[in-house]
Design an enzyme around this catalytic site. Structure first.
Site, PDB file in Angstrom:
ATOM      1  N   ALA A   1       0.317   7.819  -6.967  1.00 35.00           N
ATOM      2  CA  ALA A   1       1.577   8.290  -7.560  1.00 35.00           C
ATOM      3  C   ALA A   1       1.460   8.332  -9.086  1.00 35.00           C
ATOM      4  O   ALA A   1       1.919   9.290  -9.722  1.00 35.00           O
ATOM      5  CB  ALA A   1       2.738   7.396  -7.127  1.00 35.00           C
TER       6      ALA A   1
ATOM      7  N   ASP B   1      -2.893  10.675   0.008  1.00 35.62           N
ATOM      8  CA  ASP B   1      -1.877   9.969  -0.778  1.00 35.62           C
ATOM      9  C   ASP B   1      -1.455  10.794  -2.001  1.00 35.62           C
ATOM     10  O   ASP B   1      -0.283  10.830  -2.380  1.00 35.62           O
ATOM     11  CB  ASP B   1      -2.377   8.574  -1.184  1.00 35.62           C
ATOM     12  CG  ASP B   1      -3.834   8.555  -1.636  1.00 35.62           C
ATOM     13  OD1 ASP B   1      -4.472   9.633  -1.673  1.00 35.62           O
ATOM     14  OD2 ASP B   1      -4.344   7.468  -1.955  1.00 35.62           O
TER      15      ASP B   1
ATOM     16  N   GLY C   1       0.849   3.318  -2.439  1.00 29.75           N
ATOM     17  CA  GLY C   1       0.131   4.351  -3.189  1.00 29.75           C
ATOM     18  C   GLY C   1       0.501   4.436  -4.652  1.00 29.75           C
ATOM     19  O   GLY C   1       0.672   5.537  -5.188  1.00 29.75           O
ATOM     20  N   SER C   2       0.615   3.274  -5.319  1.00 27.83           N
ATOM     21  CA  SER C   2       0.990   3.338  -6.739  1.00 27.83           C
ATOM     22  C   SER C   2      -0.097   4.028  -7.570  1.00 27.83           C
ATOM     23  O   SER C   2       0.214   4.710  -8.555  1.00 27.83           O
ATOM     24  CB  SER C   2       1.312   1.957  -7.295  1.00 27.83           C
ATOM     25  OG  SER C   2       0.192   1.126  -7.196  1.00 27.83           O
ATOM     26  N   SER C   3      -1.379   3.904  -7.174  1.00 28.47           N
ATOM     27  CA  SER C   3      -2.451   4.549  -7.947  1.00 28.47           C
ATOM     28  C   SER C   3      -2.335   6.065  -7.854  1.00 28.47           C
ATOM     29  O   SER C   3      -2.412   6.770  -8.867  1.00 28.47           O
ATOM     30  CB  SER C   3      -3.831   4.145  -7.415  1.00 28.47           C
ATOM     31  OG  SER C   3      -3.929   2.772  -7.333  1.00 28.47           O
TER      32      SER C   3
ATOM     33  N   GLY D   1       0.784  -1.234   0.000  1.00 22.21           N
ATOM     34  CA  GLY D   1       0.000   0.000   0.000  1.00 22.21           C
ATOM     35  C   GLY D   1       0.815   1.284   0.000  1.00 22.21           C
ATOM     36  O   GLY D   1       0.538   2.194   0.777  1.00 22.21           O
TER      37      GLY D   1
END
Ligand code: MEV
Length: 323
Positions: free
Chosen positions: A114, A155, A110-112, A108
């Protein structure tokens, strides 16, 4: 063809998760693992996405049709970010986007968020829009809400501003804290968490017990205020105690797990100032705040409890153009 490469950091929620969805503050730090994204202009009016980490090869859609039909999960954030940028600023060309991440999307970090931030930043650079960080935040946060319907935006703010932020829901306050890198040990529980499912779980609990759950949010809010001061004053003992208190409230909300609890207790027993889960819960990561000389022992204790150590440092730089 004209192209630009940008990168944004992953994030680690330090304190205040869940309550921040309902108007309370949280503290988040940007971590030193980054997502890189290259955007290239081309002639055909298509969005082309390559994201080998997500096993996406040459995903193609006309830009005018983005979001009209169901978008595959792996490309959703990039596609809807491009759609939102196009609706606001009008893309006159096609765009190819390629991403590569230093961290797995299952953790988790936060690839979405980022990747959403990287798309808006890259397009803003390519088309000379010179968006401010707040404008990048607003368009990125809209993208996240379009897809997830829920979320505080912490995020997205972390990916843009970097450092360690005191953040209030929807970006009402985004305040970088004047602090140095601080020693943390992060352990991954091996279980991927579904943020939206956990937000819904907590919201169900709120509907059943509004007064009780509201009191928990309020207490978490107070813990975050005190933790902000403790961080700024480098009061490690107090910060650790506040983390432990925050963890009790998260357990009351029903988002901790047995595995996380074991990892958290093991790191406290090994000498951490404090330890708690990070993010939505239900799996994912925990972290311990620890004296430098206890870090290795805490790492061992977390591993012994079945956790995987994530080698990260805090306070990383926000979104940037790469040379
Ligand atoms: C998830 O990492 C943290 C939550 O507070 C959701 C959010 O703030 O968007 C549960």
């Amino acid at each position: 063809m004209k192209s630009v490469t940008v990168s944004a950091p992953g994030k680690l929620m330090l304190l205040g998760e869940h309550a921040v969805v309902y108007g309370y503050p949280c503290i988040v730090t940007a971590v030193n693992q980054r997502l890189r994204l290259t955007a290239t202009i081309h002639d055909e009016p298509l969005l082309i996405i390559n994201a080998p980490d997500m096993r996406i090869v040459d995903y193609k859609r006309p830009i005018t049709m983005l979001g009209e039909t169901e978008t595959p999960k792996e490309v959703q954030f990039v596609a809807i970010a491009v759609k939102n940028f196009n609706e606001k600023y009008g893309l006159k060309t096609g765009i190819s986007i390629a991403t590569a991440s230093e961290f797995k999307s299952t953790i988790g970090f936060g690839s979405s968020s980022a990747s959403t931030v990287c798309v808006i930043k890259a397009l803003s650079e390519l088309f000379g829009k010179e968006l401010t960080n707040k404008e990048i935040f607003d368009l990125s946060y809209k993208t996240v809400l379009d897809i997830q319907k829920k979320g505080s935006g912490f995020d997205v703010a972390s990916a843009i501003f970097g450092k360690t932020l005191y953040f209030v829901t929807g970006g009402k306050t985004i305040l970088p804290l004047a602090i140095d890198n601080f020693p943390i040990v992060v352990g991954y529980s091996g279980v991927k968490a579904d943020t939206v499912r956990l937000i819904n779980k907590v919201s169900l609990l709120f509907n059943e017990n509004p007064k009780l759950v509201k009191d928990i949010y309020k207490d978490i809010g107070k813990i975050v205020e005190k933790a902000k001061t403790a961080l700024e004053e480098k009061n490690c003992q107090v910060l650790g105690e506040l983390m432990n208190l925050n963890q009790i409230h998260l357990a009351k909300l029903g988002v901790s797990t047995r595995k996380l609890d074991v990892m958290i207790h093991a790191s406290r027993d090994a000498g951490a100032y404090g330890a708690k889960l990070s993010g939505a819960g239900g799996g994912d990561c925990m972290f311990a705040f620890a004296p430098e000389n206890r870090m290795k022992i805490i790492e061992k204790a977390i591993k012994k409890s079945g956790g995987e150590i994530m080698q990260i440092t805090s306070n990383a730089q926000g979104v940037r153009v790469e040379k």
